[in-house]
Design a protein around this motif. Structure first.
Motif, PDB file in Angstrom:
ATOM      1  N   GLU A  48     -13.469 -12.911  -4.201  1.00 53.49           N
ATOM      2  CA  GLU A  48     -12.232 -13.690  -4.075  1.00 53.49           C
ATOM      3  C   GLU A  48     -11.395 -13.668  -5.353  1.00 53.49           C
ATOM      4  OE1 GLU A  48     -10.824 -18.254  -3.069  1.00 53.49           O
ATOM      5  OE2 GLU A  48     -12.936 -17.717  -2.944  1.00 53.49           O
ATOM      6  N   ALA A  49     -12.032 -13.727  -6.517  1.00 50.05           N
ATOM      7  CA  ALA A  49     -11.284 -13.746  -7.782  1.00 50.05           C
ATOM      8  C   ALA A  49     -10.539 -12.435  -7.993  1.00 50.05           C
ATOM      9  CB  ALA A  49     -12.233 -14.005  -8.950  1.00 50.05           C
ATOM     10  N   ALA A  50     -11.171 -11.311  -7.654  1.00 48.90           N
ATOM     11  CA  ALA A  50     -10.509 -10.014  -7.801  1.00 48.90           C
ATOM     12  C   ALA A  50      -9.335  -9.888  -6.835  1.00 48.90           C
ATOM     13  CB  ALA A  50     -11.513  -8.889  -7.564  1.00 48.90           C
ATOM     14  N   GLU A  51      -9.494 -10.389  -5.631  1.00 53.35           N
ATOM     15  CA  GLU A  51      -8.408 -10.332  -4.654  1.00 53.35           C
ATOM     16  C   GLU A  51      -7.228 -11.189  -5.102  1.00 53.35           C
ATOM     17  OE1 GLU A  51      -6.056  -9.391  -1.497  1.00 53.35           O
ATOM     18  OE2 GLU A  51      -7.872  -8.393  -2.147  1.00 53.35           O
ATOM     19  N   ASN A  52      -7.509 -12.359  -5.664  1.00 50.47           N
ATOM     20  CA  ASN A  52      -6.426 -13.216  -6.167  1.00 50.47           C
ATOM     21  C   ASN A  52      -5.697 -12.534  -7.322  1.00 50.47           C
ATOM     22  OD1 ASN A  52      -7.043 -15.189  -4.316  1.00 50.47           O
ATOM     23  ND2 ASN A  52      -8.328 -16.344  -5.732  1.00 50.47           N
ATOM     24  N   TYR A  53      -6.436 -11.886  -8.219  1.00 46.19           N
ATOM     25  CA  TYR A  53      -5.812 -11.171  -9.331  1.00 46.19           C
ATOM     26  C   TYR A  53      -4.933 -10.035  -8.801  1.00 46.19           C
ATOM     27  CZ  TYR A  53      -5.222  -8.319 -13.478  1.00 46.19           C
ATOM     28  OH  TYR A  53      -4.678  -7.582 -14.488  1.00 46.19           O
ATOM     29  N   ARG A  54      -5.433  -9.296  -7.816  1.00 45.67           N
ATOM     30  CA  ARG A  54      -4.671  -8.185  -7.247  1.00 45.67           C
ATOM     31  C   ARG A  54      -3.358  -8.684  -6.644  1.00 45.67           C
ATOM     32  NH1 ARG A  54      -3.714  -5.313  -2.457  1.00 45.67           N
ATOM     33  NH2 ARG A  54      -4.639  -6.947  -1.207  1.00 45.67           N
ATOM     34  N   GLN A  55      -3.441  -9.774  -5.892  1.00 46.31           N
ATOM     35  CA  GLN A  55      -2.233 -10.316  -5.268  1.00 46.31           C
ATOM     36  C   GLN A  55      -1.216 -10.759  -6.318  1.00 46.31           C
ATOM     37  OE1 GLN A  55      -1.371 -10.337  -2.117  1.00 46.31           O
ATOM     38  NE2 GLN A  55      -3.300  -9.453  -1.416  1.00 46.31           N
ATOM     39  N   SER A  56      -1.685 -11.402  -7.381  1.00 46.97           N
ATOM     40  CA  SER A  56      -0.739 -11.868  -8.405  1.00 46.97           C
ATOM     41  C   SER A  56      -0.100 -10.693  -9.147  1.00 46.97           C
ATOM     42  CB  SER A  56      -1.439 -12.806  -9.388  1.00 46.97           C
ATOM     43  OG  SER A  56      -2.380 -12.111 -10.167  1.00 46.97           O
ATOM     44  N   VAL A  57      -0.860  -9.638  -9.418  1.00 47.25           N
ATOM     45  CA  VAL A  57      -0.290  -8.472 -10.104  1.00 47.25           C
ATOM     46  C   VAL A  57       0.736  -7.789  -9.214  1.00 47.25           C
ATOM     47  CG1 VAL A  57      -0.825  -6.153 -10.952  1.00 47.25           C
ATOM     48  CG2 VAL A  57      -2.217  -8.077 -11.650  1.00 47.25           C
ATOM     49  N   LEU A  58       0.435  -7.637  -7.942  1.00 42.12           N
ATOM     50  CA  LEU A  58       1.381  -6.991  -7.035  1.00 42.12           C
ATOM     51  C   LEU A  58       2.675  -7.790  -6.918  1.00 42.12           C
ATOM     52  CD1 LEU A  58      -1.005  -5.740  -4.218  1.00 42.12           C
ATOM     53  CD2 LEU A  58       0.199  -4.375  -5.918  1.00 42.12           C
ATOM     54  N   ARG A  59       2.577  -9.119  -6.914  1.00 43.96           N
ATOM     55  CA  ARG A  59       3.778  -9.950  -6.831  1.00 43.96           C
ATOM     56  C   ARG A  59       4.588  -9.907  -8.117  1.00 43.96           C
ATOM     57  NH1 ARG A  59       0.395 -13.677  -4.409  1.00 43.96           N
ATOM     58  NH2 ARG A  59       0.116 -14.687  -6.422  1.00 43.96           N
ATOM     59  N   GLU A  60       3.911  -9.977  -9.279  1.00 38.45           N
ATOM     60  CA  GLU A  60       4.616 -10.144 -10.544  1.00 38.45           C
ATOM     61  C   GLU A  60       5.012  -8.836 -11.216  1.00 38.45           C
ATOM     62  OE1 GLU A  60       1.940 -12.513 -12.817  1.00 38.45           O
ATOM     63  OE2 GLU A  60       2.031 -14.169 -11.389  1.00 38.45           O
ATOM     64  N   ARG A  61       4.158  -7.799 -11.119  1.00 37.87           N
ATOM     65  CA  ARG A  61       4.405  -6.602 -11.917  1.00 37.87           C
ATOM     66  C   ARG A  61       4.592  -5.333 -11.093  1.00 37.87           C
ATOM     67  NH1 ARG A  61      -0.367  -5.563 -15.244  1.00 37.87           N
ATOM     68  NH2 ARG A  61      -0.843  -4.069 -13.641  1.00 37.87           N
ATOM     69  N   GLY A  62       4.026  -5.267  -9.934  1.00 37.38           N
ATOM     70  CA  GLY A  62       4.163  -4.052  -9.139  1.00 37.38           C
ATOM     71  C   GLY A  62       2.818  -3.386  -8.913  1.00 37.38           C
ATOM     72  N   PRO A  63       2.803  -2.056  -8.859  1.00 39.65           N
ATOM     73  CA  PRO A  63       1.570  -1.340  -8.504  1.00 39.65           C
ATOM     74  C   PRO A  63       0.435  -1.585  -9.498  1.00 39.65           C
ATOM     75  CG  PRO A  63       3.428   0.182  -8.747  1.00 39.65           C
ATOM     76  CD  PRO A  63       3.908  -1.168  -9.119  1.00 39.65           C
ATOM     77  N   LEU A  64      -0.783  -1.525  -8.966  1.00 40.79           N
ATOM     78  CA  LEU A  64      -1.968  -1.698  -9.801  1.00 40.79           C
ATOM     79  C   LEU A  64      -2.191  -0.468 -10.669  1.00 40.79           C
ATOM     80  CD1 LEU A  64      -4.403  -3.186  -7.167  1.00 40.79           C
ATOM     81  CD2 LEU A  64      -3.277  -4.414  -8.999  1.00 40.79           C
ATOM     82  N   ARG A  65      -2.730  -0.674 -11.846  1.00 43.06           N
ATOM     83  CA  ARG A  65      -3.049   0.404 -12.788  1.00 43.06           C
ATOM     84  C   ARG A  65      -4.534   0.361 -13.102  1.00 43.06           C
ATOM     85  NH1 ARG A  65       1.397   2.812 -14.318  1.00 43.06           N
ATOM     86  NH2 ARG A  65       3.367   1.739 -14.108  1.00 43.06           N
ATOM     87  N   GLY A  66      -4.987   1.342 -13.857  1.00 47.75           N
ATOM     88  CA  GLY A  66      -6.397   1.412 -14.211  1.00 47.75           C
ATOM     89  C   GLY A  66      -6.866   0.201 -14.990  1.00 47.75           C
ATOM     90  N   LEU A  67      -6.002  -0.343 -15.835  1.00 44.61           N
ATOM     91  CA  LEU A  67      -6.358  -1.530 -16.601  1.00 44.61           C
ATOM     92  C   LEU A  67      -6.622  -2.718 -15.685  1.00 44.61           C
ATOM     93  CD1 LEU A  67      -6.734  -2.614 -19.452  1.00 44.61           C
ATOM     94  CD2 LEU A  67      -4.336  -3.249 -19.438  1.00 44.61           C
ATOM     95  N   ASP A  68      -5.925  -2.767 -14.552  1.00 45.75           N
ATOM     96  CA  ASP A  68      -6.164  -3.847 -13.591  1.00 45.75           C
ATOM     97  C   ASP A  68      -7.565  -3.742 -12.994  1.00 45.75           C
ATOM     98  OD1 ASP A  68      -3.604  -4.956 -13.944  1.00 45.75           O
ATOM     99  OD2 ASP A  68      -2.762  -3.428 -12.624  1.00 45.75           O
TER     100      ASP A  68
END
Length: 169
Positions: free
Chosen positions: A81-101
């Motif tokens: 759940e924590a990883a999914e929440n982080y993914r959702q927040s990054v997609l909303r705020e910054r855009g596509p996920l990167r390797g650092l994510d």
């Protein structure tokens, strides 16, 4: 080495010629060492674009697309759940996920897993040995009924067969 040569010369026990030889030799070694360090530094900066494209730095800053080697590892982390929440927040705020994510999600999941190990051993043992109350067992499918003495013989219950059973009884 040059410092040793000058120190020996100051002691006065060595001829002046040998002191100068040691000092020149030491300064020569110092210049060779500094030259090697400068060349390696320039080489490292000239290869930075290659590292960004193909090396470790490229893995961190590259977008997690179909060519990224950490794509499936990232997908495996999303069950938490924590990883999914982080993914959702990054997609909303910054855009596509990167390797650092991926690295951030991996650390989040690892932290949450290690928090589970901080629970007192007594409570973990109690949870492990706890017998849950039985869940209400759902009745079998109402249209299926066992026919005959075999355990594998099953027939569909139809309205006609039910009517025949009622008449014969």
């Amino acid at each position: 080495m040059a410092c040793i040569g000058f120190a020996i010369g100051d002691l006065g026990g060595v001829e002046a010629g040998w002191t100068r030889v040691l000092a020149v030799f030491g300064l020569g070694l110092l210049l060779v060492g500094l030259t090697c360090i400068a060349v390696s530094g320039l080489t490292a900066f000239s290869a930075l674009h290659v590292d960004l494209t193909y090396g470790t730095t490229g893995l961190y800053v590259g977008i997690l697309d179909h060519q990224h080697p950490w794509l499936y590892k990232t997908t495996g982390l999303l069950r938490h759940e924590a990883a999914e929440n982080y993914r959702q927040s990054v997609l909303r705020e910054r855009g596509p996920l990167r390797g650092l994510d991926y690295i951030m999600m991996r650390e989040l999941v690892g932290t949450h897993d290690s928090l589970d190990q901080l629970c007192p051993a007594r409570s973990v043992a109690e949870q492990l040995q706890f017998i849950a109350t039985p869940i209400a067992i759902l009745p079998a499918e109402p249209r299926l009924v066992q026919v005959g003495s075999g355990t594998h013989a099953v027939a569909l219950r139809t309205p006609e067969r039910e009517a025949n059973k009622v008449e014969t009884a």
